[in-house]
Design a protein around this motif. Structure first.
Motif, PDB file in Angstrom:
ATOM      1  N   HIS A  92     -57.904  60.291  -0.564  1.00  9.58           N
ATOM      2  CA  HIS A  92     -59.269  60.411  -1.091  1.00  9.58           C
ATOM      3  C   HIS A  92     -60.030  59.168  -0.646  1.00  9.58           C
ATOM      4  N   ILE A 117     -65.651  61.306   0.480  1.00  9.17           N
ATOM      5  CA  ILE A 117     -66.728  61.482  -0.489  1.00  9.17           C
ATOM      6  C   ILE A 117     -67.956  60.709  -0.011  1.00  9.17           C
ATOM      7  N   GLN A 119     -71.270  59.227  -0.777  1.00  8.40           N
ATOM      8  CA  GLN A 119     -71.913  58.875  -2.044  1.00  8.40           C
ATOM      9  C   GLN A 119     -72.995  57.825  -1.897  1.00  8.40           C
ATOM     10  N   LEU A 153     -67.095  65.902   0.953  1.00 11.40           N
ATOM     11  CA  LEU A 153     -67.756  66.254  -0.295  1.00 11.40           C
ATOM     12  C   LEU A 153     -69.013  65.418  -0.469  1.00 11.40           C
ATOM     13  N   TRP A 174     -69.806  68.536  -4.349  1.00 14.85           N
ATOM     14  CA  TRP A 174     -69.034  68.083  -5.516  1.00 14.85           C
ATOM     15  C   TRP A 174     -69.928  67.161  -6.323  1.00 14.85           C
ATOM     16  N   LEU A 359     -62.487  68.929  -8.167  1.00 16.82           N
ATOM     17  CA  LEU A 359     -61.979  68.028  -7.133  1.00 16.82           C
ATOM     18  C   LEU A 359     -60.554  68.393  -6.745  1.00 16.82           C
TER      19      LEU A 359
END
Length: 391
Positions: A92, A117, A119, A153, A174, A359
């Motif tokens: 991750h 991810i 972000q 995501l 997500w 997730l």
């Protein structure tokens, strides 16, 4: 049971959106009995474990003038050895950029699926900090990571579009959860309000870092509204300058936990002027607290604020419009109450449990996709399957 290696560009004790999300994920995996290893840049205050899981601090240096931003200097080989020893089912990558790229390359060598991810809009930060020519170069770094990831995501429709526009595939949305037990209208504190606004002013609040990318200086147009008390919660490198710019505003400094929940619930209106948010967790926390939101019509807030029902979205850069939207809500008790009720109802079911379960489904999807990965790596370029992959 799943074994997850969490790669964090920033982690405890520095609290930000990335750290907050990671802690929620770790708590969820712990409750399920899963195995977790955290890799993060080393800092003097970095704990050695959290929730019983090992935290491996990696060599890093602090950016000048920003000691909380630490850049890992670890080699791919070192990350390969750490991952090989842990044998994760999935890696991750939390807001990957420097350490995230090293971990991506290490996972590729070992054939481990990666979930990246997106972000933080790092490229846009460069322009905000006065380096616009660096933006395309930084997007190349983002592409280099996310185009190689097994699955990507993003927290909002806007963020998904950003990645799509930069030729990044295998996209899923997500979002983020919100703690509706902590952030609730019941935390509203009349004694706190009387202390902050002793003359009965309406309290308009902001929560976040006091840094260039948040555009907190835009709130100066609110500070001069009659019968309004502007409250700014947070800390950061621009605090002294902002205090000079808005001498009538009340600066609380950093607040966390129940102190933060009490402050937000005690606002009459919440305002967030930042245009670079890929999501904006504090908007959800305000809504859960029964506080209507006024935010810029760009980025993550587009998914969060239902304009004219839970708050208002204003045209990016139009500070006159922002001021008028604030004046509209502080001057209309009935409208403000209706917006507050709708805001609370909108986020009532956005639990972190549901978000973390989603997730885990993405992890399973990445493991499946990894079996389909071409030997030469994922192709880059026009694709026909992007829309279908945005579930």
């Amino acid at each position: 049971m799943v074994r997850v290696a969490l790669i964090a560009e920033s982690f405890l004790p520095h609290m930000n959106g990335v750290t907050h999300s990671l802690l929620r994920v770790i708590d969820h995996l712990s409750a399920r009995g899963d195995d977790v290893l955290v890799l993060a840049p080393r800092a003097a205050e970095l704990p050695s474990e959290h929730a019983g899981y090992n935290i491996e601090g990696l060599p890093a240096f602090a950016l000048p003038r920003y000691p909380n931003v630490r850049i890992a200097t670890v080699t791919v080989g070192r990350v390969v050895r750490l991952l090989r020893g842990f044998q994760p089912d999935v890696v991750h990558l939390a807001s990957p950029f420097v350490l995230g790229l090293q971990a991506m390359l290490a996972a590729e060598q070992l054939g481990i699926p990666t979930v990246a991810i997106y972000q933080t809009d790092v490229p846009a930060y460069a322009s905000r900090y006065g380096f616009p020519l660096a933006e395309p170069l930084l997007w190349q770094q983002v592409q280099r990571i996310h185009q190689r990831a097994t699955l990507n995501l993003a927290p909002s429709s806007y963020a998904l579009s950003q990645l799509h526009d930069h030729q990044i595939d295998r996209l899923r949305k997500w979002t983020r959860g919100v703690d509706t037990a902590r952030f609730t209208p019941e935390k509203r504190d009349e004694a706190w309000r009387a202390r902050i606004a002793p003359h009965g002013e309406r309290i308009v609040g902001y929560v976040g870092r006091l840094a260039a990318e948040k555009q907190v200086e835009d709130l100066r147009v609110i500070a001069t509204l009659p019968d309004v008390r502007l409250v700014i919660v947070g800390d950061g490198p621009l605090r002294a300058r902002l205090e000079q710019l808005m001498p009538t505003a009340h600066f609380t400094g950093f607040l966390g936990g129940d102190e933060l929940a009490r402050a937000i619930a005690s606002f009459d209106v919440f305002v967030h002027p930042g245009e670079l948010e890929t999501f904006c967790q504090t908007i959800q926390e305000a809504m859960a607290s029964g506080v209507p939101v006024i935010a810029t019509g760009r980025g993550g807030p587009l998914d969060l604020v239902d304009s004219s029902r839970t708050g208002w979205l204003y045209t990016p850069g139009n500070l006159h419009e922002m001021r008028m939207r604030v004046a509209d809500l502080v001057g209309d008790d009935a409208k403000r109450a209706a917006f507050a009720l709708a805001a609370r109802e909108t986020v009532r079911d956005r639990s972190w449990t549901a978000v973390c379960d989603a997730l885990l489904a993405h992890y399973a999807d990445a493991i499946r996709l990894n079996r389909l990965r071409p030997a030469a790596g994922w192709p880059v370029g026009p694709r026909a399957s992007v829309t279908a992959s945005r579930g």
